[in-house]
Design a protein around this motif. Sequence first.
Motif, PDB file in Angstrom:
ATOM      1  N   VAL A  80       0.837  -1.198   0.000  1.00 31.47           N
ATOM      2  CA  VAL A  80       0.000   0.000   0.000  1.00 31.47           C
ATOM      3  C   VAL A  80       0.873   1.250   0.000  1.00 31.47           C
ATOM      4  N   LEU A  81       0.591   2.150  -0.942  1.00 29.86           N
ATOM      5  CA  LEU A  81       1.259   3.452  -0.964  1.00 29.86           C
ATOM      6  C   LEU A  81       0.594   4.417  -0.007  1.00 29.86           C
ATOM      7  N   LYS A  82      -0.739   4.446  -0.038  1.00 28.22           N
ATOM      8  CA  LYS A  82      -1.477   5.335   0.857  1.00 28.22           C
ATOM      9  C   LYS A  82      -2.920   4.876   0.941  1.00 28.22           C
ATOM     10  N   ASP A  88      -7.921   2.960  -1.614  1.00 27.65           N
ATOM     11  CA  ASP A  88      -6.541   2.688  -1.219  1.00 27.65           C
ATOM     12  C   ASP A  88      -5.693   2.640  -2.479  1.00 27.65           C
ATOM     13  N   VAL A  89      -4.456   3.108  -2.369  1.00 31.33           N
ATOM     14  CA  VAL A  89      -3.553   3.124  -3.515  1.00 31.33           C
ATOM     15  C   VAL A  89      -2.408   2.151  -3.245  1.00 31.33           C
ATOM     16  N   HIS A  90      -2.230   1.209  -4.164  1.00 32.89           N
ATOM     17  CA  HIS A  90      -1.177   0.209  -4.055  1.00 32.89           C
ATOM     18  C   HIS A  90      -0.088   0.481  -5.086  1.00 32.89           C
ATOM     19  N   LEU A  91       1.118   0.044  -4.774  1.00 35.21           N
ATOM     20  CA  LEU A  91       2.228   0.110  -5.716  1.00 35.21           C
ATOM     21  C   LEU A  91       2.343  -1.246  -6.398  1.00 35.21           C
ATOM     22  N   PHE A 192       2.939   5.938 -11.944  1.00 34.39           N
ATOM     23  CA  PHE A 192       3.526   6.189 -10.628  1.00 34.39           C
ATOM     24  C   PHE A 192       4.378   7.448 -10.715  1.00 34.39           C
ATOM     25  N   VAL A 193       4.084   8.420  -9.871  1.00 35.09           N
ATOM     26  CA  VAL A 193       4.824   9.682  -9.864  1.00 35.09           C
ATOM     27  C   VAL A 193       5.802   9.644  -8.699  1.00 35.09           C
ATOM     28  N   ASP A 197      13.204   3.856  -9.221  1.00 31.72           N
ATOM     29  CA  ASP A 197      14.248   2.950  -8.728  1.00 31.72           C
ATOM     30  C   ASP A 197      14.045   2.619  -7.257  1.00 31.72           C
ATOM     31  N   GLU A 198      13.656   3.618  -6.490  1.00 33.37           N
ATOM     32  CA  GLU A 198      13.454   3.418  -5.054  1.00 33.37           C
ATOM     33  C   GLU A 198      12.013   3.053  -4.713  1.00 33.37           C
ATOM     34  N   GLY A 199      11.090   3.300  -5.655  1.00 32.22           N
ATOM     35  CA  GLY A 199       9.677   3.075  -5.359  1.00 32.22           C
ATOM     36  C   GLY A 199       9.131   4.082  -4.368  1.00 32.22           C
TER      37      GLY A 199
END
Length: 309
Positions: A80-82, A88-91, A192-193, A197-199
């Motif tokens: 989960v990103l947020k 919910d926002v997932h990566l 994805f903003v 590389d780091e996510g």
Amino acid sequence: MREHDLPAPQRRGRGKSRFDDDETPFLTYGRQPARTAPEDEPDPEPEDHWSSWDQAVHGPEPHPRWLVTELAARDTDLGVLKTGKEADVHLVRRAVPDTDRSCLLAVKRYRDAQHRLFHRDAGYLEGRRVRRSRENRAMAGRTAFGRQMIAGQWAAAEFAALSRLWEIGAESGRIAVPYPVQLLGTELMLEFVGDPDEGTAAPRLAQVRPDPAELRSLWEQLVDALVVLARAGYAHGDLSPYNLLVHAGRLVMIDLPQVVDVVANPQGPEFLARDVRVVATWFTARGMPAADTDPAALTGLLLREAGVR
């Protein structure tokens, strides 16, 4: 024969009694096996499944070069990103196995109205109608079907707005939004903003501490973006420093599910004025001259651009 002359019943061992047949199914349904201690549990593997690209509605063409569209790709949920009021926002990493083709996506999964933290949606939904009267009645009555319809409307509205704004931004450079990759039901996949590389996601405007020159640049970018929105007939509807990202000096607008049609929605001008007031207050508090961030003047300009005045 007297009762005490009857042979004594045979004693059974301490095993199962003759009534201890296997438990009936309803007693065992849902029973979970004994859990090991948390420290003994292995870390869960990221969820992995085939790309849903072939089942979804796609974003504007031409598709960006970085986007993986191959049907052989796998989508891996990295966490989960947020979490937000309505979704919910997932990566997610979409990658073609055994190749160097991959990209990171932000996947927004909308909840239905029963599970959202944002319930005052009636004002935003004014001016949005579907063709079938049954669906309109279900949404108005907040039935289970209606709640699912509303969740779908949030996702579809954001996808449509992002698609239009991304095309305008690609042509004019006056607004930046994440590229809307695809829409499937109540799931919206976006560019994805941040640092791929780091996510690491780009910081929100509320988190940055710009110097005076950067602050003015961000304000000018915001005014440009709001003018683009107004000319397209939109107000963001929930604009704040928390749904504006700053990436490589660029202001990126996000979270547009509640985008408001300024003309069709009777409360449209009010939503627009509130958007302006919230962001202008933030910029003024950070040092922008109040004369440059006057909410009334900017609201009047935007309403004229939208054709309301």
